[in-house]
Write a protein that holds these residues in place. Structure first.
Motif, PDB file in Angstrom:
ATOM      1  N   VAL A 299      -3.457   4.987  -7.747  1.00 56.37           N
ATOM      2  CA  VAL A 299      -3.723   3.770  -6.976  1.00 56.37           C
ATOM      3  C   VAL A 299      -2.977   2.593  -7.587  1.00 56.37           C
ATOM      4  O   VAL A 299      -2.358   1.783  -6.885  1.00 56.37           O
TER       5      VAL A 299
ATOM      6  N   GLU B 246      -1.559   5.398  -2.780  1.00 55.50           N
ATOM      7  CA  GLU B 246      -2.962   5.391  -2.362  1.00 55.50           C
ATOM      8  C   GLU B 246      -3.379   6.671  -1.652  1.00 55.50           C
ATOM      9  O   GLU B 246      -4.495   7.153  -1.841  1.00 55.50           O
ATOM     10  N   GLU B 247      -2.520   7.237  -0.831  1.00 56.13           N
ATOM     11  CA  GLU B 247      -2.888   8.479  -0.138  1.00 56.13           C
ATOM     12  C   GLU B 247      -2.995   9.646  -1.105  1.00 56.13           C
ATOM     13  O   GLU B 247      -3.889  10.494  -0.995  1.00 56.13           O
TER      14      GLU B 247
ATOM     15  N   ALA C  57      -3.800   9.306  -4.179  1.00 56.75           N
ATOM     16  CA  ALA C  57      -5.011   9.028  -4.942  1.00 56.75           C
ATOM     17  C   ALA C  57      -6.254   9.478  -4.175  1.00 56.75           C
ATOM     18  O   ALA C  57      -7.181  10.061  -4.746  1.00 56.75           O
ATOM     19  N   ARG C  58      -6.271   9.213  -2.869  1.00 52.52           N
ATOM     20  CA  ARG C  58      -7.413   9.613  -2.050  1.00 52.52           C
ATOM     21  C   ARG C  58      -7.559  11.141  -2.043  1.00 52.52           C
ATOM     22  O   ARG C  58      -8.658  11.685  -2.201  1.00 52.52           O
TER      23      ARG C  58
ATOM     24  N   TYR D 264     -13.567   5.363  -3.974  1.00 59.48           N
ATOM     25  CA  TYR D 264     -12.183   5.005  -3.651  1.00 59.48           C
ATOM     26  C   TYR D 264     -12.049   3.496  -3.422  1.00 59.48           C
ATOM     27  O   TYR D 264     -11.077   2.881  -3.876  1.00 59.48           O
TER      28      TYR D 264
ATOM     29  N   VAL E 205      -9.524   0.930  -5.406  1.00 61.31           N
ATOM     30  CA  VAL E 205      -8.579   0.038  -4.741  1.00 61.31           C
ATOM     31  C   VAL E 205      -8.837  -1.416  -5.135  1.00 61.31           C
ATOM     32  O   VAL E 205      -7.904  -2.184  -5.390  1.00 61.31           O
TER      33      VAL E 205
ATOM     34  N   SER F  81      -7.559  -1.947  -8.522  1.00 57.66           N
ATOM     35  CA  SER F  81      -6.103  -1.959  -8.510  1.00 57.66           C
ATOM     36  C   SER F  81      -5.567  -3.303  -8.036  1.00 57.66           C
ATOM     37  O   SER F  81      -4.583  -3.819  -8.568  1.00 57.66           O
ATOM     38  N   LYS F  82      -6.226  -3.891  -7.012  1.00 52.11           N
ATOM     39  CA  LYS F  82      -5.804  -5.216  -6.539  1.00 52.11           C
ATOM     40  C   LYS F  82      -5.935  -6.257  -7.640  1.00 52.11           C
ATOM     41  O   LYS F  82      -5.059  -7.102  -7.821  1.00 52.11           O
TER      42      LYS F  82
END
Length: 516
Positions: free
Chosen positions: A231, A236-237, A239-240, A256, A260, A263-264
């Protein structure tokens, strides 16, 4: 609120769906092999420096002093600047390497850092095994140190991020377990290679460091990266999908979203080192510095990598000293299983407090036993029964460390840092750990010569201070999701003054808004 620092149960505690999967177990087992290279080096260096052919070739002055008559001061017979430089050069290299490893871990992921560390360690092992002079020997040690710095930076983070919160302690301690396996393997190898006629057994001891390096580097090729790291690097995909796989469920929305959100917050940070110094991260900074520093002030590395030298100093023969190291190494490994079995049930604080009290007792008894026999002049011979008593005290000390400060000195820092400062803060942990390992390794033989039996009282006093630190300042982290760890500081009697009004529940708020 209780001053002890224990955190009351919050109604806002999150329990992410999912269970331990075989995939996670195997990934963590492979990753924890990074502990093998660290443990093997700790065990092997003290053993080879007690082998006469090794000393004759590289440290003849130490060998000459060792051969002096029995009325020589036993405390000072191994005091050599060059010998301590050989032992401690690895830790100085690991200190510097960990700073660069922070950047690699952040930009390329945990897996790439472990792979690089394994490859560099392998080159160092080959150089040491074929060393022809002291320069070649120390260059090899420096490369080993770079490998240790990279692995110690990445492995604890990898284990904490892959593990489900309720089993994070057990899986993370597999790193320390592998350290103890490496130490025990090194002690056993030293015991048998010391008996090789021809005086070249030390080459096998040093060269076999290539084996754990190959295990770590080869294993890293097949490891996935953690969802947290994926992430953070914008995948991201992936990571998911990875989060679904390691949790064994499709219900990963809550966890998840928190990844995220973290991560932001991480991407908003341009300089994580500068951010780490901000007031709101004062609790994490304090732990990143104090926990690894105090871990080394237990005196454990003195016991483990100087064990054969230490046993020789107090009158054991060469083979007997190596055998005693095998015994203490075995106790170290077995006692680590106590921590694995109890850390997620009893919590971190209880193990640290009990282990601290046991180490204090063992150090003072050990110091007293050596004082009674050797006094201040360092001249004595000891009986077999007295020697057994000394080994028993060392084993009591080692077992306490093995189920408390040994594994938890790596576990607690790896689970308390928010993602935006995690790589930098873990580098700080490794830097402090290696800096004090270097300092203690560099001055131990000199301190033994000057302080004599008082050295054990010195470490006992350090353990009294560190146990008090845990009681008053370390909150419990058991069972709390790694991206939700911020809130333990907001409810602590002392640390809350630094996080109140500074986003102490940052991740929870971001996650909530992300889910709306």
């Amino acid at each position: 609120m209780a001053i002890s620092g224990a955190m009351p149960k919050s109604d806002g505690d999150k329990n992410y769906p999912g269970n331990m999967t075989v995939f996670v177990f195997l990934a963590c087992l492979v990753a924890s092999s990074g502990g093998l290279i660290f443990g093997y080096d700790i065990g092997i260096s003290g053993g080879v420096t007690s082998m006469d052919p090794f000393l004759i070739r590289f440290f003849p002055s130490v060998y000459a002093k060792e051969q002096e008559v029995v009325d020589t001061n036993q405390y000072c017979k191994f005091d050599s600047v060059l010998l301590t430089l050989f032992t401690s050069s690895l830790y100085l290299a690991a200190l510097v390497a960990s700073l660069f490893a922070s950047i690699v871990t952040r930009k390329l992921g945990r897996r790439a850092t472990m792979l690089g560390g394994g490859v560099v360690f392998l080159v160092g092992a080959v150089l040491n095994g074929f060393a022809m002079n002291i320069a070649m020997l120390i260059i090899g040690r420096i490369l080993l140190g770079i490998g240790v710095g990279f692995s110690n930076q990445a492995v604890p983070l990898y284990l904490s991020e892959m593990a489900p919160a309720k089993m994070r302690g057990m899986l993370n301690i597999s790193f320390q377990l592998m350290i103890t396996v490496g130490i025990l393997a090194a002690n056993l190898i030293n015991y048998f290679t010391a008996k090789i006629s021809g005086g070249w057994g030390w080459r096998i001891s040093l060269g076999l460091a290539a084996v754990p390096a190959i295990i770590m580097a080869g294993g890293s090729l097949f490891l996935p990266d953690t969802p947290n790291s994926l992430v953070a690097r914008g995948k991201e995909e992936e990571a998911r999908a990875m989060l679904r796989r390691i949790r064994g469920t499709h219900d990963i929305g809550l966890e998840y979203d928190d990844l995220v959100a973290a991560s932001k917050a991480s991407k908003a940070i341009e300089n994580p080192w500068k951010t780490l110094l901000e007031r709101r991260y004062r609790p994490q900074l304090a732990m990143a510095i104090l926990i690894p520093t105090l871990q080394q002030l237990t005196g454990i590395n003195v016991v483990m990598f100087y064990a054969p030298v230490l046993f020789k100093t107090i009158g054991f023969g060469g083979t007997a000293s190596l055998m005693s190291s095998v015994i203490s190494g075995g106790v170290n490994m077995l006692a680590t299983f106590v921590s694995i079995a109890t850390v997620d049930r009893l919590g971190r604080r209880k193990l640290l407090l009990e282990g601290g009290c046991q180490m204090i007792l063992a150090q003072f008894v050990l110091g007293t036993l050596i004082w009674i026999k050797f006094g201040t002049d360092g001249v004595a011979t000891i009986s077999r029964s007295y020697a057994i008593g000394v080994v028993f005290c060392i084993c009591v000390f080692v077992s306490a460390f093995a189920w408390s400060w040994g594994p938890l000195g790596w576990l607690v820092p790896s689970e308390i840092f928010p993602l935006e400062i995690r790589s930098a803060a873990q580098s700080m942990v490794v830097v402090c750990n290696m800096a004090f390992t270097f300092i203690i390794a560099q001055i131990f033989l000199m301190m033994l010569c000057r302080l004599k039996f008082g050295l054990f009282y010195f470490f006992g006093a350090c353990e009294l201070l560190m146990t008090s630190f845990v009681y008053f300042f370390l909150p419990e982290t058991k069972g709390i999701p790694i991206e939700e760890m911020d809130r333990i500081w907001a409810t602590h009697w002392y640390w809350k003054r630094f996080v109140e009004g500074n986003g102490g529940r940052r991740n929870v708020q971001l996650s909530s808004s992300n889910a709306v």
